[in-house]
Write a protein that holds these residues in place. Structure first.
Motif, mmCIF file in Angstrom:
data_model
loop_
_atom_site.group_PDB
_atom_site.id
_atom_site.type_symbol
_atom_site.label_atom_id
_atom_site.label_comp_id
_atom_site.label_asym_id
_atom_site.label_seq_id
_atom_site.Cartn_x
_atom_site.Cartn_y
_atom_site.Cartn_z
ATOM 1 N N ASP A 178 -13.459 -31.516 -30.360
ATOM 2 C CA ASP A 178 -12.035 -31.171 -29.991
ATOM 3 C C ASP A 178 -12.222 -29.785 -29.651
ATOM 4 O OD1 ASP A 178 -9.549 -30.327 -30.057
ATOM 5 O OD2 ASP A 178 -9.054 -32.103 -31.211
ATOM 6 N N VAL A 179 -11.666 -29.377 -28.592
ATOM 7 C CA VAL A 179 -11.774 -27.911 -28.216
ATOM 8 C C VAL A 179 -10.971 -26.712 -29.254
ATOM 9 C CG1 VAL A 179 -9.890 -27.797 -26.674
ATOM 10 C CG2 VAL A 179 -11.493 -26.184 -26.174
ATOM 11 N N ARG A 180 -9.998 -27.647 -29.860
ATOM 12 C CA ARG A 180 -9.316 -26.844 -30.804
ATOM 13 C C ARG A 180 -10.004 -26.519 -32.228
ATOM 14 N NH1 ARG A 180 -4.291 -31.050 -30.824
ATOM 15 N NH2 ARG A 180 -6.052 -32.159 -30.458
ATOM 16 N N GLY A 181 -10.937 -27.227 -32.196
ATOM 17 C CA GLY A 181 -11.773 -27.307 -33.753
ATOM 18 C C GLY A 181 -12.691 -26.158 -33.848
ATOM 19 N N GLY A 182 -12.663 -24.891 -33.256
ATOM 20 C CA GLY A 182 -13.338 -23.682 -33.620
ATOM 21 C C GLY A 182 -14.246 -23.261 -32.662
ATOM 22 N N ILE A 183 -14.646 -23.866 -31.499
ATOM 23 C CA ILE A 183 -15.631 -23.609 -30.611
ATOM 24 C C ILE A 183 -14.958 -22.436 -29.933
ATOM 25 C CG2 ILE A 183 -14.790 -25.237 -28.640
ATOM 26 C CD1 ILE A 183 -17.683 -25.719 -27.930
ATOM 27 N N LEU A 184 -13.789 -22.256 -29.733
ATOM 28 C CA LEU A 184 -13.026 -21.110 -28.854
ATOM 29 C C LEU A 184 -13.445 -19.644 -29.619
ATOM 30 C CD1 LEU A 184 -9.532 -22.743 -28.198
ATOM 31 C CD2 LEU A 184 -11.598 -22.308 -26.542
ATOM 32 N N GLU A 185 -14.025 -19.706 -30.823
ATOM 33 C CA GLU A 185 -14.268 -18.640 -31.470
ATOM 34 C C GLU A 185 -15.795 -18.143 -31.339
ATOM 35 O OE1 GLU A 185 -11.689 -17.088 -33.174
ATOM 36 O OE2 GLU A 185 -10.309 -18.571 -33.035
ATOM 37 N N TRP A 186 -16.627 -18.698 -30.552
ATOM 38 C CA TRP A 186 -18.118 -18.500 -30.284
ATOM 39 C C TRP A 186 -18.120 -17.367 -29.471
ATOM 40 C CZ3 TRP A 186 -20.548 -24.162 -30.451
ATOM 41 C CH2 TRP A 186 -20.149 -24.860 -31.626
ATOM 42 N N GLY A 187 -17.521 -16.556 -29.200
ATOM 43 C CA GLY A 187 -17.943 -15.414 -28.311
ATOM 44 C C GLY A 187 -18.207 -15.721 -26.857
ATOM 45 N N TRP A 188 -17.048 -16.426 -26.108
ATOM 46 C CA TRP A 188 -17.346 -16.886 -24.687
ATOM 47 C C TRP A 188 -16.798 -15.525 -23.967
ATOM 48 C CZ3 TRP A 188 -20.089 -20.712 -24.469
ATOM 49 C CH2 TRP A 188 -20.283 -21.821 -25.596
ATOM 50 N N ASP A 189 -17.139 -15.428 -22.846
ATOM 51 C CA ASP A 189 -16.611 -14.363 -21.762
ATOM 52 C C ASP A 189 -15.631 -15.034 -20.707
ATOM 53 O OD1 ASP A 189 -18.439 -12.193 -22.694
ATOM 54 O OD2 ASP A 189 -20.195 -13.434 -21.435
ATOM 55 N N LEU A 190 -15.876 -16.313 -20.550
ATOM 56 C CA LEU A 190 -14.873 -16.862 -19.902
ATOM 57 C C LEU A 190 -14.832 -18.401 -20.265
ATOM 58 C CD1 LEU A 190 -15.161 -16.675 -15.879
ATOM 59 C CD2 LEU A 190 -14.706 -18.861 -16.957
ATOM 60 N N LEU A 191 -13.531 -18.856 -20.070
ATOM 61 C CA LEU A 191 -13.068 -20.147 -20.558
ATOM 62 C C LEU A 191 -12.306 -20.914 -19.300
ATOM 63 C CD1 LEU A 191 -12.520 -22.511 -22.413
ATOM 64 C CD2 LEU A 191 -10.343 -21.276 -23.371
#
Length: 229
Positions: A47-60
């Protein structure tokens, strides 16, 4: 010049957007609750809400978040005239509680991605109905509406992009439109004319490779240049 970005393609199983960014050398991963159709080992089931957004991405880039209850065409099932009045009818076999739960999920996925700690965000979503718009962040802009035929794809499908930290997409290979009502025009409308079936929603939501190639080149290149400016 450091031109490689860490890119997350969320809510995608086809791999079309992931492959477009990978073709330009970016460190790109996709994620979805379902497995990748191409069996890629650069796809994370989550689930995209499960923490993966915090992994240091430059672009989503969020390709196909749950939007059925957020778009204008879905409003008739959510409310009658006015705001949250009883709808005149419901889809067969569905309850209003089911639809409200799907609405809340759609709102939560969209707002979580929009507010992600990532400098550059693109969320694909149709124009929203008034019920959904009332629940969106105050800084959400109007979507950029583009068509596949702007990018060499002989098809009609209005595609809305909500952009933060990214420029609007520019047409790359705009095709001349066919005469309305002609056989070619009907073929261009294949997405809208698709018959009911278990795979209809998945097939209707698939990205167009030409559009994703343009997104990878324009957004990826622009973001990489900005990062070293």
């Amino acid at each position: 010049m450091a031109d490689t970005l860490r890119v997350l393609i969320a809510c995608e199983t086809s791999g079309i957007a992931r492959r477009a960014f990978a073709a330009l050398g970016h460190d790109v991963w996709s994620c979805d609750l379902e497995p990748a159709e191409d069996g890629s080992n650069r796809h994370i089931r989550c689930d995209v809400r499960g923490g993966i957004l915090e992994w240091g991405w430059d672009l989503l880039a969020v390709m196909h978040p749950p939007c059925t209850r957020l778009c204008r065409s879905g409003r008739q099932w959510m409310s009658g005239p006015g705001i949250w009045t009883p709808p005149k009818r419901l889809p067969k076999g569905r309850t209003l509680a089911d639809l409200r739960a799907e609405f809340e999920t759609g709102v939560d996925v969209f707002t979580t991605c929009w507010r992600a700690p990532i400098a550059r965000v693109a969320i694909e979503n149709p124009e929203m109905n008034d019920l959904a718009r009332a629940r969106m962040p105050d800084d959400l802009p109007a979507p950029q509406i583009v068509q596949p035929f702007w990018f060499g794809e002989p098809a009609y499908k209005k595609t809305g992009w909500y952009l933060r930290g990214l420029p609007p997409l520019a047409a790359t290979d705009r095709l001349p439109e066919p005469e309305r009502g002609s056989e070619e025009w009907k073929r261009w409308n294949a997405v809208h004319r698709m018959p009911p079936g278990p795979d209809r929603a998945r097939l209707r939501s698939r990205s167009f490779p030409g559009m994703m190639a343009a997104a990878a080149e324009q957004w990826g290149g622009w973001a990489a240049e900005e990062a070293v400016a």
